[in-house]
Motif scaffolding. Structure first.
Motif, PDB file in Angstrom:
ATOM      1  N   ALA A 149       0.834  -1.206   0.000  1.00  0.00           N
ATOM      2  CA  ALA A 149       0.000   0.000   0.000  1.00  0.00           C
ATOM      3  C   ALA A 149       0.866   1.252   0.000  1.00  0.00           C
ATOM      4  CB  ALA A 149      -0.932  -0.009   1.201  1.00  0.00           C
ATOM      5  N   GLU A 150       1.959   1.210   0.755  1.00  0.00           N
ATOM      6  CA  GLU A 150       2.874   2.355   0.810  1.00  0.00           C
ATOM      7  C   GLU A 150       3.501   2.604  -0.557  1.00  0.00           C
ATOM      8  OE1 GLU A 150       5.497   5.410   2.140  1.00  0.00           O
ATOM      9  OE2 GLU A 150       3.588   4.621   2.905  1.00  0.00           O
ATOM     10  N   ILE A 151       3.920   1.546  -1.237  1.00  0.00           N
ATOM     11  CA  ILE A 151       4.518   1.677  -2.576  1.00  0.00           C
ATOM     12  C   ILE A 151       3.506   2.245  -3.567  1.00  0.00           C
ATOM     13  CG2 ILE A 151       5.298   0.314  -4.569  1.00  0.00           C
ATOM     14  CD1 ILE A 151       6.786  -1.484  -2.549  1.00  0.00           C
ATOM     15  N   ILE A 152       2.292   1.684  -3.565  1.00  0.00           N
ATOM     16  CA  ILE A 152       1.272   2.116  -4.534  1.00  0.00           C
ATOM     17  C   ILE A 152       0.822   3.543  -4.260  1.00  0.00           C
ATOM     18  CG2 ILE A 152      -1.042   1.618  -5.425  1.00  0.00           C
ATOM     19  CD1 ILE A 152      -0.462  -1.372  -4.686  1.00  0.00           C
ATOM     20  N   SER A 153       0.758   3.904  -2.987  1.00  0.00           N
ATOM     21  CA  SER A 153       0.364   5.264  -2.624  1.00  0.00           C
ATOM     22  C   SER A 153       1.458   6.268  -2.961  1.00  0.00           C
ATOM     23  CB  SER A 153       0.041   5.328  -1.132  1.00  0.00           C
ATOM     24  OG  SER A 153      -0.229   6.657  -0.735  1.00  0.00           O
ATOM     25  N   ARG A 154       2.694   5.944  -2.586  1.00  0.00           N
ATOM     26  CA  ARG A 154       3.798   6.895  -2.761  1.00  0.00           C
ATOM     27  C   ARG A 154       4.204   7.035  -4.221  1.00  0.00           C
ATOM     28  NH1 ARG A 154       9.263   6.268   0.673  1.00  0.00           N
ATOM     29  NH2 ARG A 154       7.791   6.850   2.312  1.00  0.00           N
ATOM     30  N   TYR A 155       4.382   5.921  -4.905  1.00  0.00           N
ATOM     31  CA  TYR A 155       4.908   5.973  -6.275  1.00  0.00           C
ATOM     32  C   TYR A 155       3.822   5.967  -7.354  1.00  0.00           C
ATOM     33  CZ  TYR A 155       9.266   4.708  -3.894  1.00  0.00           C
ATOM     34  OH  TYR A 155      10.354   4.678  -3.063  1.00  0.00           O
ATOM     35  N   GLY A 156       2.621   5.534  -6.994  1.00  0.00           N
ATOM     36  CA  GLY A 156       1.528   5.558  -7.957  1.00  0.00           C
ATOM     37  C   GLY A 156       0.531   6.663  -7.682  1.00  0.00           C
ATOM     38  N   GLU A 157       0.640   7.271  -6.494  1.00  0.00           N
ATOM     39  CA  GLU A 157      -0.279   8.339  -6.078  1.00  0.00           C
ATOM     40  C   GLU A 157      -1.737   7.915  -6.296  1.00  0.00           C
ATOM     41  OE1 GLU A 157       1.988  12.454  -6.527  1.00  0.00           O
ATOM     42  OE2 GLU A 157       1.886  11.434  -8.453  1.00  0.00           O
ATOM     43  N   ASP A 158      -2.021   6.671  -5.891  1.00  0.00           N
ATOM     44  CA  ASP A 158      -3.340   6.074  -6.097  1.00  0.00           C
ATOM     45  C   ASP A 158      -4.120   6.090  -4.777  1.00  0.00           C
ATOM     46  OD1 ASP A 158      -5.554   4.361  -6.613  1.00  0.00           O
ATOM     47  OD2 ASP A 158      -4.405   3.357  -8.200  1.00  0.00           O
ATOM     48  N   ARG A 159      -5.282   6.714  -4.791  1.00  0.00           N
ATOM     49  CA  ARG A 159      -6.102   6.813  -3.580  1.00  0.00           C
ATOM     50  C   ARG A 159      -6.678   5.460  -3.164  1.00  0.00           C
ATOM     51  NH1 ARG A 159      -9.858  11.665  -5.568  1.00  0.00           N
ATOM     52  NH2 ARG A 159      -9.601  10.414  -7.454  1.00  0.00           N
ATOM     53  N   ALA A 162      -4.693   1.161  -0.503  1.00  0.00           N
ATOM     54  CA  ALA A 162      -4.941   0.158   0.543  1.00  0.00           C
ATOM     55  C   ALA A 162      -5.866  -0.942   0.046  1.00  0.00           C
ATOM     56  CB  ALA A 162      -5.529   0.832   1.780  1.00  0.00           C
ATOM     57  N   ARG A 163      -6.903  -0.573  -0.688  1.00  0.00           N
ATOM     58  CA  ARG A 163      -7.821  -1.572  -1.236  1.00  0.00           C
ATOM     59  C   ARG A 163      -7.097  -2.511  -2.192  1.00  0.00           C
ATOM     60  NH1 ARG A 163     -13.716   1.032  -2.417  1.00  0.00           N
ATOM     61  NH2 ARG A 163     -13.888  -1.004  -3.420  1.00  0.00           N
ATOM     62  N   ILE A 164      -6.251  -1.941  -3.045  1.00  0.00           N
ATOM     63  CA  ILE A 164      -5.503  -2.751  -4.017  1.00  0.00           C
ATOM     64  C   ILE A 164      -4.542  -3.687  -3.295  1.00  0.00           C
ATOM     65  CG2 ILE A 164      -3.781  -2.648  -5.865  1.00  0.00           C
ATOM     66  CD1 ILE A 164      -5.106   0.087  -6.657  1.00  0.00           C
ATOM     67  N   ALA A 165      -3.833  -3.162  -2.309  1.00  0.00           N
ATOM     68  CA  ALA A 165      -2.844  -3.972  -1.583  1.00  0.00           C
ATOM     69  C   ALA A 165      -3.511  -5.122  -0.843  1.00  0.00           C
ATOM     70  CB  ALA A 165      -2.073  -3.087  -0.611  1.00  0.00           C
ATOM     71  N   ILE A 212       8.704   1.607 -10.431  1.00  0.00           N
ATOM     72  CA  ILE A 212       9.589   2.540  -9.737  1.00  0.00           C
ATOM     73  C   ILE A 212      10.267   1.850  -8.560  1.00  0.00           C
ATOM     74  CG2 ILE A 212       9.617   4.619  -8.292  1.00  0.00           C
ATOM     75  CD1 ILE A 212       7.411   5.743 -10.135  1.00  0.00           C
ATOM     76  N   ALA A 213       9.498   1.041  -7.823  1.00  0.00           N
ATOM     77  CA  ALA A 213      10.056   0.353  -6.656  1.00  0.00           C
ATOM     78  C   ALA A 213      11.075  -0.707  -7.063  1.00  0.00           C
ATOM     79  CB  ALA A 213       8.929  -0.284  -5.843  1.00  0.00           C
ATOM     80  N   VAL A 214      10.748  -1.500  -8.078  1.00  0.00           N
ATOM     81  CA  VAL A 214      11.650  -2.566  -8.528  1.00  0.00           C
ATOM     82  C   VAL A 214      12.997  -1.989  -8.960  1.00  0.00           C
ATOM     83  CG1 VAL A 214      12.053  -4.207 -10.424  1.00  0.00           C
ATOM     84  CG2 VAL A 214       9.883  -4.241  -9.185  1.00  0.00           C
ATOM     85  N   ASN A 215      12.971  -0.854  -9.636  1.00  0.00           N
ATOM     86  CA  ASN A 215      14.188  -0.283 -10.205  1.00  0.00           C
ATOM     87  C   ASN A 215      14.805   0.823  -9.343  1.00  0.00           C
ATOM     88  OD1 ASN A 215      14.310  -1.660 -12.982  1.00  0.00           O
ATOM     89  ND2 ASN A 215      12.205  -0.917 -12.903  1.00  0.00           N
ATOM     90  N   GLY A 216      14.186   1.122  -8.202  1.00  0.00           N
ATOM     91  CA  GLY A 216      14.703   2.186  -7.344  1.00  0.00           C
ATOM     92  C   GLY A 216      14.826   3.504  -8.084  1.00  0.00           C
ATOM     93  N   GLU A 217      13.839   3.814  -8.924  1.00  0.00           N
ATOM     94  CA  GLU A 217      13.998   4.901  -9.892  1.00  0.00           C
ATOM     95  C   GLU A 217      14.200   6.274  -9.252  1.00  0.00           C
ATOM     96  OE1 GLU A 217      11.139   4.884 -13.131  1.00  0.00           O
ATOM     97  OE2 GLU A 217      11.028   2.709 -13.034  1.00  0.00           O
ATOM     98  N   LEU A 246       6.146  12.762 -10.081  1.00  0.00           N
ATOM     99  CA  LEU A 246       7.147  12.489  -9.050  1.00  0.00           C
ATOM    100  C   LEU A 246       8.545  12.833  -9.550  1.00  0.00           C
ATOM    101  CD1 LEU A 246       5.830   9.058  -7.749  1.00  0.00           C
ATOM    102  CD2 LEU A 246       5.710  11.241  -6.542  1.00  0.00           C
ATOM    103  N   GLU A 247       8.858  12.394 -10.769  1.00  0.00           N
ATOM    104  CA  GLU A 247      10.159  12.715 -11.359  1.00  0.00           C
ATOM    105  C   GLU A 247      10.293  14.220 -11.572  1.00  0.00           C
ATOM    106  OE1 GLU A 247      10.446   8.761 -14.238  1.00  0.00           O
ATOM    107  OE2 GLU A 247       9.766  10.683 -15.038  1.00  0.00           O
TER     108      GLU A 247
END
Length: 317
Positions: A149-159, A162-165, A212-217, A246-247
């Protein structure tokens, strides 16, 4: 060597090459070589100059080897652009006249199903630009739902993060999530109906976040910006193309820091901090693609080009 066609349609192409203000005898770095389009355009403007083309993707290195070998000033290095200081030093280069970074995933990576970047084809859930290290499937199956949830929220900016995770965590209890379409279907079912009715695939932000998380972008981008600026000679230019907010926020903030002079309170009669700008912006607000380019290449829609010129090496002058 195997001949790999690494297709990539660079955005803001002419504007980017022109913004580097290339000197025929200069030394340049293309930190994200991809298919070699930008690199070749730079090399065509060089006579006695040199270009270091860097990419972490072995497919890109193979494609650039085939495309750029005819240019005497071409130097190829496999690695991440965040390592450009070390890679340049290995070639005996300590200072450069320009650095180009075209951030994000390439057309080749998106359009090669087995690389696992896209939800349009069923393929192993991979997403590794370097083709090394943990995959997106490893993250999806091994992280807690809170971490996801933290990854999807931070790097995907998806509201709906938590539901997805939580939906991912529930789905993997019946078996490992291995493919792109498996994940895309889980996300589609997890988000509210109103989100499913919106334009675009509801899994787009989740896929971006995992990539983004996989590659540490973002970490690599932060390191790469500092490395690039430190390598530039005064008068040299750094050009960066970004593809999501984000970039772009990171690049904008870093360039503004370099361009900021006196930081004394405004009521001080004279400057006592002694801080001078280390750079100046070439484009105040960055450049966005033209309507014509967007018509020809819809993937360019979110791109922005930011360029700065280094003024001095010193923070205080």
């Amino acid at each position: 060597m195997q001949n790999i066609t690494f297709s990539h349609k660079p955005v803001l192409f002419t504007e980017t090459i022109d913004s580097l203000n290339i000197r025929p005898d200069g030394i340049y770095i293309d930190g994200t070589a991809g298919g070699g389009g930008h690199s070749e355009a730079i090399l065509q403007r060089l006579t006695t100059g040199k270009l270091i083309s860097i990419d972490q993707d072995p497919d890109a290195i193979a494609a650039c080897t085939a495309r750029l070998s005819k240019y005497p000033g071409s130097i190829l290095c496999r690695g991440n652009f965040s390592q450009m200081r070390e890679l340049a030093a290995q070639k005996g280069i300590e200072r450069v006249d320009g650095v180009l970074l075209d951030i994000g995933v390439s057309s080749h990576q998106l359009d090669t199903p087995e690389r696992g970047f896209s939800y349009h084809s069923d393929a192993p859930l991979d997403m590794r630009m370097s083709q090394e290290g943990p995959t997106a499937a490893d993250l999806v199956n091994e992280l807690s739902w809170q971490q996801l949830a933290e990854i999807i929220s931070r790097y995907g900016e998806d509201r709906s993060a938590a539901r997805i995770a939580k939906a991912i965590a529930a789905a993997r209890e019946t078996g490992r999530i291995e493919t792109t379409l498996q994940l895309a279907d889980i996300v589609r079912e997890a988000v509210p109906a109103a989100v499913r009715r919106e334009p675009g695939h509801p899994a787009r932000k989740t896929f971006q976040a995992l990539r983004i998380a996989v590659n540490g972008e973002l970490d690599r981008l932060s390191e790469g910006l500092d490395a690039a600026f430190s390598l530039l000679r005064p008068g040299g230019r750094l050009a960066v193309i970004t593809f999501h907010s984000l970039e772009d926020r990171m690049v904008k903030r870093r360039m503004n820091e370099w361009c900021t002079g006196c930081t004394c309170p405004p009521d001080f009669p004279v400057c006592v901090c002694g801080k001078k700008p280390r750079a100046e912006l070439v484009y105040k607000k960055g450049l966005a693609p033209s309507a014509k380019e967007l018509e020809e290449n819809p993937r360019a829609r979110s791109s922005r080009l930011r360029v700065c010129t280094k003024l001095t090496d010193e923070l205080f002058t």
